[in-house]
Motif scaffolding. Structure first.
Motif, PDB file in Angstrom:
ATOM      1  N   GLY A  53       5.329   7.910  -3.693  1.00 39.67           N
ATOM      2  CA  GLY A  53       5.491   7.958  -2.247  1.00 39.67           C
ATOM      3  C   GLY A  53       4.395   7.184  -1.539  1.00 39.67           C
ATOM      4  O   GLY A  53       3.232   7.268  -1.927  1.00 39.67           O
ATOM      5  N   GLY A  54       4.766   6.452  -0.489  1.00 36.80           N
ATOM      6  CA  GLY A  54       3.758   5.685   0.230  1.00 36.80           C
ATOM      7  C   GLY A  54       4.405   4.673   1.157  1.00 36.80           C
ATOM      8  O   GLY A  54       5.562   4.845   1.574  1.00 36.80           O
ATOM      9  N   ASP A  83       8.061   3.475   1.254  1.00 39.26           N
ATOM     10  CA  ASP A  83       9.153   4.338   1.722  1.00 39.26           C
ATOM     11  C   ASP A  83       9.792   3.812   3.004  1.00 39.26           C
ATOM     12  O   ASP A  83      10.866   4.280   3.383  1.00 39.26           O
ATOM     13  CB  ASP A  83       8.630   5.752   2.035  1.00 39.26           C
ATOM     14  N   TYR A 132       1.327   9.629   5.948  1.00 42.91           N
ATOM     15  CA  TYR A 132       2.676   9.835   5.393  1.00 42.91           C
ATOM     16  C   TYR A 132       3.587  10.570   6.382  1.00 42.91           C
ATOM     17  O   TYR A 132       4.684  10.099   6.707  1.00 42.91           O
ATOM     18  CB  TYR A 132       2.562  10.596   4.079  1.00 42.91           C
ATOM     19  N   GLN A 133       3.142  11.731   6.869  1.00 40.94           N
ATOM     20  CA  GLN A 133       4.005  12.507   7.771  1.00 40.94           C
ATOM     21  C   GLN A 133       4.301  11.754   9.064  1.00 40.94           C
ATOM     22  O   GLN A 133       5.414  11.818   9.586  1.00 40.94           O
ATOM     23  CB  GLN A 133       3.368  13.853   8.086  1.00 40.94           C
ATOM     24  N   GLU A 180       4.524   8.525   9.513  1.00 37.07           N
ATOM     25  CA  GLU A 180       5.540   7.488   9.250  1.00 37.07           C
ATOM     26  C   GLU A 180       6.906   8.122   8.990  1.00 37.07           C
ATOM     27  O   GLU A 180       7.934   7.587   9.413  1.00 37.07           O
ATOM     28  CB  GLU A 180       5.135   6.617   8.050  1.00 37.07           C
ATOM     29  N   GLN A 181       6.910   9.265   8.284  1.00 39.45           N
ATOM     30  CA  GLN A 181       8.186   9.955   8.057  1.00 39.45           C
ATOM     31  C   GLN A 181       8.796  10.379   9.393  1.00 39.45           C
ATOM     32  O   GLN A 181      10.012  10.252   9.604  1.00 39.45           O
ATOM     33  CB  GLN A 181       7.983  11.167   7.146  1.00 39.45           C
ATOM     34  N   ASP A 199       8.835  14.250  -3.192  1.00 38.90           N
ATOM     35  CA  ASP A 199       7.830  13.727  -2.250  1.00 38.90           C
ATOM     36  C   ASP A 199       8.457  12.801  -1.218  1.00 38.90           C
ATOM     37  O   ASP A 199       8.091  12.829  -0.035  1.00 38.90           O
ATOM     38  CB  ASP A 199       6.749  12.923  -2.998  1.00 38.90           C
ATOM     39  N   ARG A 200       9.382  11.954  -1.662  1.00 40.58           N
ATOM     40  CA  ARG A 200       9.895  10.889  -0.810  1.00 40.58           C
ATOM     41  C   ARG A 200      11.136  11.300  -0.007  1.00 40.58           C
ATOM     42  O   ARG A 200      11.339  10.814   1.106  1.00 40.58           O
ATOM     43  CB  ARG A 200      10.203   9.646  -1.657  1.00 40.58           C
ATOM     44  N   ALA A 253      11.536  14.657   3.405  1.00 37.41           N
ATOM     45  CA  ALA A 253      10.631  14.045   4.378  1.00 37.41           C
ATOM     46  C   ALA A 253      10.489  14.882   5.650  1.00 37.41           C
ATOM     47  O   ALA A 253      11.447  15.516   6.111  1.00 37.41           O
ATOM     48  CB  ALA A 253      11.130  12.642   4.733  1.00 37.41           C
ATOM     49  N   HIS A 270      -4.030   8.270  -3.828  1.00 38.79           N
ATOM     50  CA  HIS A 270      -3.665   8.217  -2.407  1.00 38.79           C
ATOM     51  C   HIS A 270      -3.371   6.770  -2.042  1.00 38.79           C
ATOM     52  O   HIS A 270      -4.117   5.881  -2.428  1.00 38.79           O
ATOM     53  CB  HIS A 270      -4.774   8.781  -1.516  1.00 38.79           C
ATOM     54  N   TRP A 274       0.764  17.651  -2.281  1.00 40.58           N
ATOM     55  CA  TRP A 274       2.120  17.392  -1.777  1.00 40.58           C
ATOM     56  C   TRP A 274       3.068  18.412  -2.426  1.00 40.58           C
ATOM     57  O   TRP A 274       3.157  18.477  -3.650  1.00 40.58           O
ATOM     58  CB  TRP A 274       2.569  15.960  -2.139  1.00 40.58           C
TER      59      TRP A 274
END
Lengths: 223, 223
Positions: A48-49, A52, A64-65, A67-68, A110-111, A114, B9, B97
């Motif tokens: 995940g990163g 995505d 991450y959150q 961007e999600q 993880d991906r 979201a 990360h 996560w």
């Protein structure tokens, strides 16, 4: 019923492969619609990163959150999200590796689970966004059942699975059914394997009457 | 002391990145040797399977443990195994996560903690192959500490981490130190961050006197 099976084993002729094939046959035969995400066959990318997303809302520093929440998901993730949104029942089919999901399947969680799609700050557990769906683990272990009993060498399988059953599946609000576990598959006889497959078929035909371990809407603070 | 930091990360300027950088500085300054496996920078491939091997002992049907026992590991895995064999202390640095390791780090465990190299049928837990080494988790969470207390919304962090601390690290015989946890990092003030980094530095300088949660040689059946 719409069923999504997320399947994570590199060998099609494995016992996991047999369980996945059986589930497709049994559920289809019972009139349900089934889709399979075969993660190894799809060469699903588990890290995940930034990949995505097709576009970055916050290009300077990756969060991450954040961007999600912006939601510019890559097509291969959007496809998995569509399947998850579509299903009434999610089955994760995998070999238990290190008392948890294989890396490729953890990467799918993880991906695909979201922020903004599967949960948000006010919607999780008893108020989860996926209330009305059900979920079930179906997996194999290398060690025999006796090693996963309370007092056994590895300890209680239910405790070990807390992070998956409660932390991933029930977190989204899904009603979580008891896992179907085929223990010690590397050393099973042909008869043992047939018995496990018969028991799994039976389970799949009796999902309606299977008592959940995390009923929809249950409080989490009692654990 | 030889220290291996496995760091997972995607954003170098994250708080996880800061913790990793700090650990390198503090441990090096204290006279230790440090190696870092930066999994995202290495583009480490997390899906365990046939690609782990340069040559297949059992080409007809893939069996993971059987191939691991044969030991024809790909160079990128051999390199990670060499680092793990070299270290006296293993630190896993990651964002929590889904109450577990990110997929890329779980894949590192799946592929590097190989049968025959890291454990075998008679050597695990109190008789583990990596007795004499120590291991520690260093991670961040999105949620505040109160949600991980007993009775908190997510429940006890120790219970959730059982599959990692006992199931992965102590399984190899390593003495497991208490995790260093930076809670709620997305909403920390600059002062809070500085305080966490100061506390982490203090921990790193006092590893010798830190009481393990799984001492070497402890029995597992009491859990």
């Amino acid at each position: 019923m719409n069923v999504l099976i997320v399947y994570a084993h590199p060998e099609p002729r494995s016992f996991n492969g047999a369980m996945k094939d059986l589930a497709v046959d049994v559920l289809t035969g019972a009139g349900h619609k089934v889709q399979v995400s075969d993660l190894y066959a799809m060469k699903f990318q588990p890290a995940g990163g930034p990949d995505d997303f097709t576009d970055r809302a916050f290009p300077d520093q990756f969060g991450y959150q954040a961007e999600q929440a912006a939601g510019h998901f890559a097509p291969e993730l959007k496809a998995e999200m569509d399947k998850l949104a579509w299903c009434d029942l999610l089955i994760l089919q995998f070999p238990l590796w290190w008392f948890s999901l294989p890396g490729i399947l953890k990467g799918w969680i993880d991906r695909v689970f979201a922020f903004g799609f599967a949960y948000d700050r006010s919607r999780s557990y008893e108020s989860g966004m996926f209330r009305g769906k059900r979920a079930m683990l179906a997996f194999t272990t290398g060690a025999p059942a006796s090693m996963y009993a309370a007092g056994g060498r590895h300890g209680s399988i239910d405790e070990l699975l807390l992070h998956v059953n409660r932390g991933m599946l029930y977190f989204l609000g899904m009603e979580v059914l008891p896992p179907f576990i085929a223990y010690g598959t590397p050393r099973l006889s042909a008869e043992d394997k047939a018995a496990y497959l018969a028991a799994y078929s039976e389970r799949l035909l009796n999902l309606e009457s299977t008592e959940p371990i995390y009923p929809a809407g249950s409080e989490t603070t009692t654990f």
